[in-house]
Design an enzyme around this catalytic site. Sequence first.
Site, PDB file in Angstrom:
ATOM      1  N   ILE A 156       6.505   6.957 -20.477  1.00 62.95           N
ATOM      2  CA  ILE A 156       6.199   8.219 -19.791  1.00 62.95           C
ATOM      3  C   ILE A 156       7.455   9.051 -19.527  1.00 62.95           C
ATOM      4  O   ILE A 156       7.507  10.232 -19.902  1.00 62.95           O
ATOM      5  CB  ILE A 156       5.402   7.955 -18.498  1.00 62.95           C
ATOM      6  CG1 ILE A 156       4.001   7.448 -18.853  1.00 62.95           C
ATOM      7  CG2 ILE A 156       5.316   9.221 -17.646  1.00 62.95           C
ATOM      8  CD1 ILE A 156       3.226   6.896 -17.679  1.00 62.95           C
ATOM      9  N   ALA A 235       3.816   7.122 -10.568  1.00 67.99           N
ATOM     10  CA  ALA A 235       3.799   5.740 -11.043  1.00 67.99           C
ATOM     11  C   ALA A 235       2.936   4.853 -10.149  1.00 67.99           C
ATOM     12  O   ALA A 235       1.740   4.694 -10.382  1.00 67.99           O
ATOM     13  CB  ALA A 235       5.233   5.209 -11.141  1.00 67.99           C
ATOM     14  N   ARG A 236       3.538   4.290  -9.109  1.00 68.57           N
ATOM     15  CA  ARG A 236       2.835   3.439  -8.158  1.00 68.57           C
ATOM     16  C   ARG A 236       3.259   3.819  -6.750  1.00 68.57           C
ATOM     17  O   ARG A 236       4.453   3.968  -6.464  1.00 68.57           O
ATOM     18  CB  ARG A 236       3.140   1.949  -8.410  1.00 68.57           C
ATOM     19  CG  ARG A 236       2.502   1.376  -9.680  1.00 68.57           C
ATOM     20  CD  ARG A 236       1.000   1.221  -9.517  1.00 68.57           C
ATOM     21  NE  ARG A 236       0.369   0.585 -10.661  1.00 68.57           N
ATOM     22  CZ  ARG A 236      -0.147   1.228 -11.698  1.00 68.57           C
ATOM     23  NH1 ARG A 236      -0.081   2.550 -11.727  1.00 68.57           N
ATOM     24  NH2 ARG A 236      -0.716   0.569 -12.692  1.00 68.57           N
ATOM     25  N   GLU A 265      -4.481   3.807  -1.077  1.00 69.03           N
ATOM     26  CA  GLU A 265      -5.403   4.826  -1.580  1.00 69.03           C
ATOM     27  C   GLU A 265      -6.841   4.459  -1.223  1.00 69.03           C
ATOM     28  O   GLU A 265      -7.211   3.288  -1.299  1.00 69.03           O
ATOM     29  CB  GLU A 265      -5.237   4.962  -3.097  1.00 69.03           C
ATOM     30  CG  GLU A 265      -3.838   5.422  -3.485  1.00 69.03           C
ATOM     31  CD  GLU A 265      -3.627   5.518  -4.992  1.00 69.03           C
ATOM     32  OE1 GLU A 265      -4.603   5.315  -5.757  1.00 69.03           O
ATOM     33  OE2 GLU A 265      -2.499   5.794  -5.419  1.00 69.03           O
ATOM     34  N   HIS A 284      -4.526  10.577  -7.494  1.00 64.37           N
ATOM     35  CA  HIS A 284      -4.336   9.600  -8.575  1.00 64.37           C
ATOM     36  C   HIS A 284      -5.072  10.052  -9.841  1.00 64.37           C
ATOM     37  O   HIS A 284      -5.846   9.294 -10.443  1.00 64.37           O
ATOM     38  CB  HIS A 284      -4.811   8.210  -8.139  1.00 64.37           C
ATOM     39  CG  HIS A 284      -4.149   7.100  -8.911  1.00 64.37           C
ATOM     40  ND1 HIS A 284      -3.878   5.876  -8.365  1.00 64.37           N
ATOM     41  CD2 HIS A 284      -3.713   7.036 -10.193  1.00 64.37           C
ATOM     42  CE1 HIS A 284      -3.310   5.090  -9.272  1.00 64.37           C
ATOM     43  NE2 HIS A 284      -3.195   5.781 -10.392  1.00 64.37           N
ATOM     44  N   ALA A 286      -3.258  11.751 -12.431  1.00 63.05           N
ATOM     45  CA  ALA A 286      -2.283  12.062 -13.490  1.00 63.05           C
ATOM     46  C   ALA A 286      -2.679  11.464 -14.834  1.00 63.05           C
ATOM     47  O   ALA A 286      -2.384  12.037 -15.888  1.00 63.05           O
ATOM     48  CB  ALA A 286      -0.893  11.574 -13.088  1.00 63.05           C
TER      49      ALA A 286
END
Length: 319
Positions: A156, A235-236, A265, A284, A286
Amino acid sequence: MAGPVIAVTDSVFPTLDPAKAALARLNPTYRMAKSASADDILAVARDADALLITYAKITREIIGQLTKCKAIGRFGLGVDNIDLPAAKEKGIAVNYVPDYCIREVSDHTMALLLSLIRKVPLSNKLVQAGRWEMPAVVPIRRIEGTVLGLVGFGHIPRLVAPKAQTFRIKVIAYDPFAKAELFKAANVESVDFDTLLQRSDYVSVHAPLMAQTRGMMNADAFAKMKKGAYVVNTARGPLIDEPALIAALDAGQVGGAGLDVVATEPLAKDSPLLGRDNVIVSPHTAFYSIEALEELQSKCASDVARVLSGEKAVYPISA
């Protein structure tokens, strides 16, 4: 002749047709878990030949009770929800899809970054409220000549780099595992973590979530950044120490944040991240595009089919 039994632990997809098409040659039987709880997973997976999972936690306790499982396919980029050592001990092959949404996530990273820099959400909010006021959104810096620091240099961020360079942003990156030729080919300078923090106008986080990276963007990291620098995370969530980020935003040390992921989340309705004009949060998303989800299912299920047929997976992962 009856084919293998495929247990689906959880699914966020409107349909599993792409996955089923990839497995059709095996004539499988599917079992869908009622929920992602351990008991409900085991009810369908205990004697299954393979598992297809999305967000369900596949723990050592669950893996220990699988009697026939040969393959676990993860619909996603990461495998932090699977106990990989336990799977290896049981001889279960695990596969994932590390490249299915790299275009989407890199696009979303740039969308968050550009929106922060140009203060697009704030400008829209003001106009929608009847305020046509340029002074309310200043200052805004010129993008050309600024520095973007990429934390991680996998698939990415290697797509983020040329997109940022199109805007004449200088790109640097920290990744102790990436080979020198990858940086050279991308015209990206390889730096250590502290140097990246000190030089970057914007820091975009792309590291995998592991014990050593959890909370890596913490109070110490924010203190080393340029005052007013922006942070983007696609990412996370747990890569960022959220209380430390909130404190850095309050102090003005961090100028803004673009977050597609958060520590827990969905984001709590009373989260201190909400209600800030310099914080953009997307739920979330993306990874998402119609094409990406079709690719994800097809690639994941195709590898499960390969393993069940005695072939090698294209995207295997080991502990």
